[in-house]
Design a protein around this motif. Structure first.
Motif, PDB file in Angstrom:
ATOM      1  N   MET A  98       0.732  -1.470  -0.035  1.00 40.38           N
ATOM      2  CA  MET A  98       0.164  -0.369   0.026  1.00 40.38           C
ATOM      3  C   MET A  98       1.164   1.338   0.127  1.00 40.38           C
ATOM      4  O   MET A  98       0.252   2.552  -0.359  1.00 40.38           O
ATOM      5  CB  MET A  98      -1.350   0.021   1.210  1.00 40.38           C
TER       6      MET A  98
ATOM      7  N   LEU B  90      -1.062  -1.918  -4.556  1.00 41.54           N
ATOM      8  CA  LEU B  90      -2.348  -2.801  -4.782  1.00 41.54           C
ATOM      9  C   LEU B  90      -2.020  -3.818  -5.792  1.00 41.54           C
ATOM     10  O   LEU B  90      -2.330  -6.005  -5.989  1.00 41.54           O
ATOM     11  CB  LEU B  90      -3.127  -2.519  -4.140  1.00 41.54           C
TER      12      LEU B  90
ATOM     13  N   TYR C 135     -11.933  -0.135  -1.032  1.00 44.74           N
ATOM     14  CA  TYR C 135     -12.010  -0.977   0.123  1.00 44.74           C
ATOM     15  C   TYR C 135     -13.217  -1.356   0.728  1.00 44.74           C
ATOM     16  O   TYR C 135     -12.542  -2.487   1.269  1.00 44.74           O
ATOM     17  CB  TYR C 135     -12.348   0.828   0.916  1.00 44.74           C
TER      18      TYR C 135
ATOM     19  N   PHE D 161      -4.243   1.448   4.039  1.00 49.38           N
ATOM     20  CA  PHE D 161      -5.024   1.820   3.017  1.00 49.38           C
ATOM     21  C   PHE D 161      -5.302   2.902   2.509  1.00 49.38           C
ATOM     22  O   PHE D 161      -5.536   3.890   1.811  1.00 49.38           O
ATOM     23  CB  PHE D 161      -6.701   0.837   2.984  1.00 49.38           C
TER      24      PHE D 161
ATOM     25  N   CYS E 111      -3.551   4.577  -0.255  1.00 51.54           N
ATOM     26  CA  CYS E 111      -4.489   4.356  -1.824  1.00 51.54           C
ATOM     27  C   CYS E 111      -5.704   5.730  -1.850  1.00 51.54           C
ATOM     28  O   CYS E 111      -6.310   5.842  -2.401  1.00 51.54           O
ATOM     29  CB  CYS E 111      -5.167   3.284  -1.060  1.00 51.54           C
TER      30      CYS E 111
END
Length: 251
Positions: free
Chosen positions: A94, A101, A173, A202, A206
C-alpha cells in the motif's frame, strides 16, 4: 507433405499461446479467429488474463488501475487473511498506493473473462450512475455552478474530489475489507480478520490527500513525543507522496 500451420499444433501447445500475447486485445482477437482456438483459450489461467488486461488498463479499463483492482480486491483481501505474513505484504504494498496493490494482485490473483464482462455490466448499471451523483456533489459538476464562490453554491468550502476515483476508492475498500464485517455480523470468531492498522494504511496511501502529506515532524507525534504510526506517512519513491518524482496525488 502438408504445410504446418498453427492449428496443426497439439492442443497442449495451443492452450499456452496466451502466455506469449502482448495484451487483452490480442487475446480477444485470437479467441475470435476460430472455434478451435476459442475452445483452447477457454482454458487460459486467470492470472494470465489479469496480466493481459493490465497491459491495456489505460485503454480499456479506466480509471487505471482502479477499475481492474476492484475486480480482484476481494480475492486479494482473502489471500492476505491466510496469514500474518501475507497481511504484512499487503500493507507494505500500500505504500505504493493502488498501483502497488494491483502489482501484488498480479502475483496472487486473477480474472476470468466472465468477471471482466460482469465489471463492464456494472459500469453501465451502477458505476456510471453513482459516479454522476458523486460528481454533482463534490466533482466538476458541483464546481461548475455559476458564481460558485460568491453565493452560487451552498457550502462552497467542501470536498473537492475526482468523482470516478472517489467511487472506486469506496468500492476497493469494500471489496478488501467486507469479509471482515461479514464474519463479525455472522458471529464467526474463527475467521482471521485484517487489522485496523491495515485499513488505516489503505486510507493513508490508497486514498491520498495533500493534507496527509503534512503529517511529518510534530504533526504526527503523540503527547509523549513518540511518533504515531497511524498518522505518519512514509514518502516512498513511486508512492503517492513521492518526494523525488513529485507529488503523485491526483494523478
Amino acid at each position: 507433405m502438408s504445410a504446418i500451420n498453427l492449428l496443426s499444433l497439439p492442443v497442449d501447445i495451443l492452450i499456452l499461446l496466451p502466455e506469449y500475447l502482448h495484451n487483452i486485445e490480442d487475446y480477444m482477437n485470437l479467441a475470435s479467429s476460430c472455434r478451435i482456438l476459442r475452445r483452447c483459450l477457454d482454458s487460459t489461467q486467470p492470472g494470465t488474463i489479469l496480466n493481459l488486461a493490465v497491459a491495456q488498463s489505460k485503454i480499456f479499463f479506466r480509471p487505471s488501475p482502479h477499475f481492474l483492482l476492484v475486480g480482484v480486491a476481494r480475492d486479494l483481501g482473502n489471500w492476505a487473511r491466510k496469514s500474518k505474513s501475507n497481511e504484512t505484504t499487503l500493507s507494505t504494498s500500500m505504500l505504493l498506493g493502488v498501483d502497488g496493490l494491483l502489482s501484488l494482485a498480479q502475483k496472487h490473483c486473477g480474472l476470468s473473462m466472465e468477471r471482466i464482462r460482469q465489471l463492464y455490466r456494472l459500469r453501465f448499471e451502477i458505476i456510471n450512475p453513482v459516479t454522476n451523483v458523486i460528481d454533482q456533489c463534490v466533482g466538476k459538476q458541483w464546481h461548475s455552478q455559476p458564481n460558485f464562490w460568491n453565493g452560487g453554491a451552498d457550502d462552497a468550502y467542501t470536498i473537492s474530489a475526482d468523482a470516478s476515483e472517489t467511487f472506486f476508492h469506496l468500492a476497493i475498500y469494500g471489496e478488501l475489507f467486507a469479509p471482515d464485517i461479514e464474519s463479525f455480523l455472522n458471529g464467526d470468531e474463527a475467521s482471521r480478520r485484517l487489522s485496523v492498522d491495515t485499513r488505516l494504511e489503505f486510507v493513508k496511501y490508497c486514498i491520498p490527500d495533500c493534507a496527509t502529506s503534512e503529517f511529518v515532524g510534530e504533526g504526527c507525534r503523540r503527547p509523549d513525543g513518540t511518533v504515531d504510526p497511524r498518522r505518519a506517512v512514509e514518502k516512498k519513491a513511486g508512492g503517492p507522496y513521492d518526494p523525488v518524482g513529485g507529488d503523485r496525488i491526483g494523478r
